[in-house]
Design a protein around this motif. Structure first.
Motif, PDB file in Angstrom:
ATOM      1  N   GLY A   1      14.069 -13.738 -58.984  1.00 26.77           N
ATOM      2  CA  GLY A   1      14.113 -12.656 -59.965  1.00 26.77           C
ATOM      3  C   GLY A   1      15.430 -11.914 -59.842  1.00 26.77           C
ATOM      4  O   GLY A   1      15.900 -11.651 -58.730  1.00 26.77           O
ATOM      5  N   VAL A   2      16.037 -11.585 -60.976  1.00 23.69           N
ATOM      6  CA  VAL A   2      17.343 -10.907 -60.970  1.00 23.69           C
ATOM      7  C   VAL A   2      17.264  -9.649 -61.834  1.00 23.69           C
ATOM      8  O   VAL A   2      16.888  -9.717 -63.009  1.00 23.69           O
ATOM      9  N   LEU A   3      17.616  -8.530 -61.237  1.00 23.41           N
ATOM     10  CA  LEU A   3      17.734  -7.283 -61.994  1.00 23.41           C
ATOM     11  C   LEU A   3      19.213  -7.035 -62.246  1.00 23.41           C
ATOM     12  O   LEU A   3      19.983  -6.793 -61.316  1.00 23.41           O
ATOM     13  N   LEU A   4      19.624  -7.126 -63.510  1.00 22.48           N
ATOM     14  CA  LEU A   4      21.018  -7.016 -63.883  1.00 22.48           C
ATOM     15  C   LEU A   4      21.466  -5.555 -63.969  1.00 22.48           C
ATOM     16  O   LEU A   4      20.649  -4.657 -64.215  1.00 22.48           O
ATOM     17  N   GLN A   5      22.771  -5.341 -63.813  1.00 29.62           N
ATOM     18  CA  GLN A   5      23.317  -3.988 -63.913  1.00 29.62           C
ATOM     19  C   GLN A   5      22.983  -3.332 -65.243  1.00 29.62           C
ATOM     20  O   GLN A   5      22.605  -2.176 -65.309  1.00 29.62           O
ATOM     21  N   GLY A   6      23.132  -4.093 -66.339  1.00 35.90           N
ATOM     22  CA  GLY A   6      22.938  -3.526 -67.665  1.00 35.90           C
ATOM     23  C   GLY A   6      21.545  -3.698 -68.223  1.00 35.90           C
ATOM     24  O   GLY A   6      21.323  -3.514 -69.422  1.00 35.90           O
TER      25      GLY A   6
ATOM     26  N   ASN B   1       9.616  -7.659 -74.154  1.00 38.98           N
ATOM     27  CA  ASN B   1      10.692  -8.058 -73.248  1.00 38.98           C
ATOM     28  C   ASN B   1      10.132  -8.675 -71.971  1.00 38.98           C
ATOM     29  O   ASN B   1      10.632  -9.700 -71.497  1.00 38.98           O
ATOM     30  N   ILE B   2       9.088  -8.067 -71.430  1.00 40.85           N
ATOM     31  CA  ILE B   2       8.496  -8.569 -70.192  1.00 40.85           C
ATOM     32  C   ILE B   2       7.788  -9.903 -70.430  1.00 40.85           C
ATOM     33  O   ILE B   2       7.767 -10.774 -69.547  1.00 40.85           O
ATOM     34  N   ALA B   3       7.259 -10.085 -71.621  1.00 40.21           N
ATOM     35  CA  ALA B   3       6.542 -11.324 -71.937  1.00 40.21           C
ATOM     36  C   ALA B   3       7.472 -12.521 -72.120  1.00 40.21           C
ATOM     37  O   ALA B   3       7.017 -13.670 -72.028  1.00 40.21           O
TER      38      ALA B   3
ATOM     39  N   HIS C   1       2.172  -1.748 -65.146  1.00 39.05           N
ATOM     40  CA  HIS C   1       1.459  -0.852 -64.230  1.00 39.05           C
ATOM     41  C   HIS C   1       2.152  -0.814 -62.865  1.00 39.05           C
ATOM     42  O   HIS C   1       2.255   0.242 -62.236  1.00 39.05           O
ATOM     43  N   ALA C   2       2.650  -1.956 -62.419  1.00 36.07           N
ATOM     44  CA  ALA C   2       3.303  -2.033 -61.111  1.00 36.07           C
ATOM     45  C   ALA C   2       4.547  -1.159 -61.038  1.00 36.07           C
ATOM     46  O   ALA C   2       4.897  -0.652 -59.965  1.00 36.07           O
ATOM     47  N   VAL C   3       5.226  -0.956 -62.177  1.00 41.17           N
ATOM     48  CA  VAL C   3       6.429  -0.117 -62.183  1.00 41.17           C
ATOM     49  C   VAL C   3       6.151   1.264 -62.765  1.00 41.17           C
ATOM     50  O   VAL C   3       7.075   2.032 -63.054  1.00 41.17           O
ATOM     51  N   GLY C   4       4.872   1.585 -62.967  1.00 39.06           N
ATOM     52  CA  GLY C   4       4.486   2.921 -63.421  1.00 39.06           C
ATOM     53  C   GLY C   4       4.770   3.217 -64.875  1.00 39.06           C
ATOM     54  O   GLY C   4       4.995   4.366 -65.252  1.00 39.06           O
ATOM     55  N   LEU C   5       4.716   2.177 -65.743  1.00 34.90           N
ATOM     56  CA  LEU C   5       5.065   2.380 -67.153  1.00 34.90           C
ATOM     57  C   LEU C   5       4.032   1.770 -68.096  1.00 34.90           C
ATOM     58  O   LEU C   5       4.387   1.296 -69.178  1.00 34.90           O
ATOM     59  N   ARG C   6       2.789   1.789 -67.729  1.00 35.31           N
ATOM     60  CA  ARG C   6       1.775   1.152 -68.564  1.00 35.31           C
ATOM     61  C   ARG C   6       1.728   1.746 -69.963  1.00 35.31           C
ATOM     62  O   ARG C   6       1.458   1.048 -70.950  1.00 35.31           O
ATOM     63  N   THR C   7       1.999   3.039 -70.094  1.00 36.63           N
ATOM     64  CA  THR C   7       1.922   3.703 -71.406  1.00 36.63           C
ATOM     65  C   THR C   7       3.174   3.450 -72.255  1.00 36.63           C
ATOM     66  O   THR C   7       3.222   3.874 -73.410  1.00 36.63           O
TER      67      THR C   7
ATOM     68  N   LEU D   1      12.998  -4.392 -64.363  1.00 30.62           N
ATOM     69  CA  LEU D   1      12.429  -4.834 -63.086  1.00 30.62           C
ATOM     70  C   LEU D   1      11.102  -5.552 -63.312  1.00 30.62           C
ATOM     71  O   LEU D   1      10.852  -6.610 -62.715  1.00 30.62           O
ATOM     72  N   ALA D   2      10.274  -5.002 -64.183  1.00 31.47           N
ATOM     73  CA  ALA D   2       8.999  -5.648 -64.492  1.00 31.47           C
ATOM     74  C   ALA D   2       9.226  -7.037 -65.086  1.00 31.47           C
ATOM     75  O   ALA D   2       8.490  -7.990 -64.775  1.00 31.47           O
ATOM     76  N   ARG D   3      10.240  -7.168 -65.943  1.00 27.30           N
ATOM     77  CA  ARG D   3      10.544  -8.480 -66.520  1.00 27.30           C
ATOM     78  C   ARG D   3      11.028  -9.453 -65.444  1.00 27.30           C
ATOM     79  O   ARG D   3      10.675 -10.635 -65.438  1.00 27.30           O
TER      80      ARG D   3
END
Length: 261
Positions: free
Chosen positions: A86-91, A103-105, A128-134, A153-155
């Motif tokens: 998994g890679v979290l990019l700067q942008g 996006n996550i899907a 939910h894991a990143v606290g953004l379910r809503t 991050l979730a993606r």
């Protein structure tokens, strides 16, 4: 009992870009379950190192083993290996015309044959894991910088990769959002059994969550050890970097730096 192979192992690695050597003589072992901070000044080659771990940049010399085996040379096999990274990019890299949930899907739709109801459930779990379910139905333009970073991050976690690479995860974030992201990285690493490499020049925010620290400068690894040992080191180069001093063994020459890291 058979010993478990390190999740990342580099030996004698040399990386070239644009006709010049960026890193040379890199030896590195990353144990499973650890959080390793890869620190260094801008332009030192930190992001180049990540490019080698994903197979984006082939080594000029030496070996790269990721997830217990050398990176494959064929494009198809390399793409398969990357599913475990998994890679979290700067942008962030979020598509602006898709919602947070969409996006996550994306990775799930591209790399699995799961039915839509299962994908929706998995997306909900990642949010939910990143606290953004809503925030599922919000578009990137409707998200704050910290929220957008958490969606990204979730993606990155969508396919449950055992290895996470974070490329400057605090860029552009205010101190509170930065604290949230670093706390989230540490919590997810522990709860999901991940291994994380965090490339950053934000020393103060990154070291508290790290088990190990590397400092890259002048084309090589100049320190490898615990965060406490790094902070206690009398080495002039390390003191200059940690204190942010303009004069010292690390030269500040923006014109000579062609690789942003």
């Amino acid at each position: 009992m058979t010993a478990v192979a390190p999740i990342v192992q580099l030996a004698g690695l040399r990386l070239d870009r644009g006709g010049r050597t960026v890193l040379e003589g890199i030896d590195l072992v990353v144990p499973r379950g650890s959080i390793t901070a890869v620190l260094g000044p801008s332009g030192s080659g930190k992001s180049t190192l990540l490019a080698a771990l994903t197979g984006e940049l082939a080594p000029a010399a030496g070996t790269v083993e990721v997830l217990g085996a050398p990176l494959p040379r064929s494009q198809r096999a390399l793409l398969e290996r990357r599913k475990g990274i998994g890679v979290l990019l700067q942008g962030n890299g979020l598509l602006t015309d898709l919602t947070a949930a969409e996006n996550i899907a994306l990775p799930l739709r591209a790399h699995t044959r799961l039915p839509p109801p299962v994908i929706r459930r998995l997306v909900g779990m990642k949010l939910h894991a990143v606290g953004l379910r809503t925030a599922a139905d919000l578009y990137p333009r409707e998200l704050s910088g910290g929220m957008a970073r958490r969606v990204a991050l979730a993606r990155a976690l969508a396919l449950d990769p055992p290895l996470m690479l974070y490329d400057e995860p605090l860029t552009g974030l205010d101190p509170i959002a930065a604290g949230v992201i670093m706390s989230l990285i540490a919590r997810l690493n522990a709860s999901l059994g991940l291994t994380s490499l965090i490339v950053s020049h934000h020393v103060r925010e990154t070291l508290p969550v790290a088990d190990r620290a590397l400092v890259i400068a002048n084309g090589r690894i100049v320190f490898s050890g615990t965060p406490d040992a790094l902070q206690a080191s009398p080495d002039p180069l390390l003191r200059q970097f940690l204190r942010g001093e303009p004069d010292g063994p690390i030269a500040f020459d923006a014109a000579a730096r062609t690789e942003a890291a």
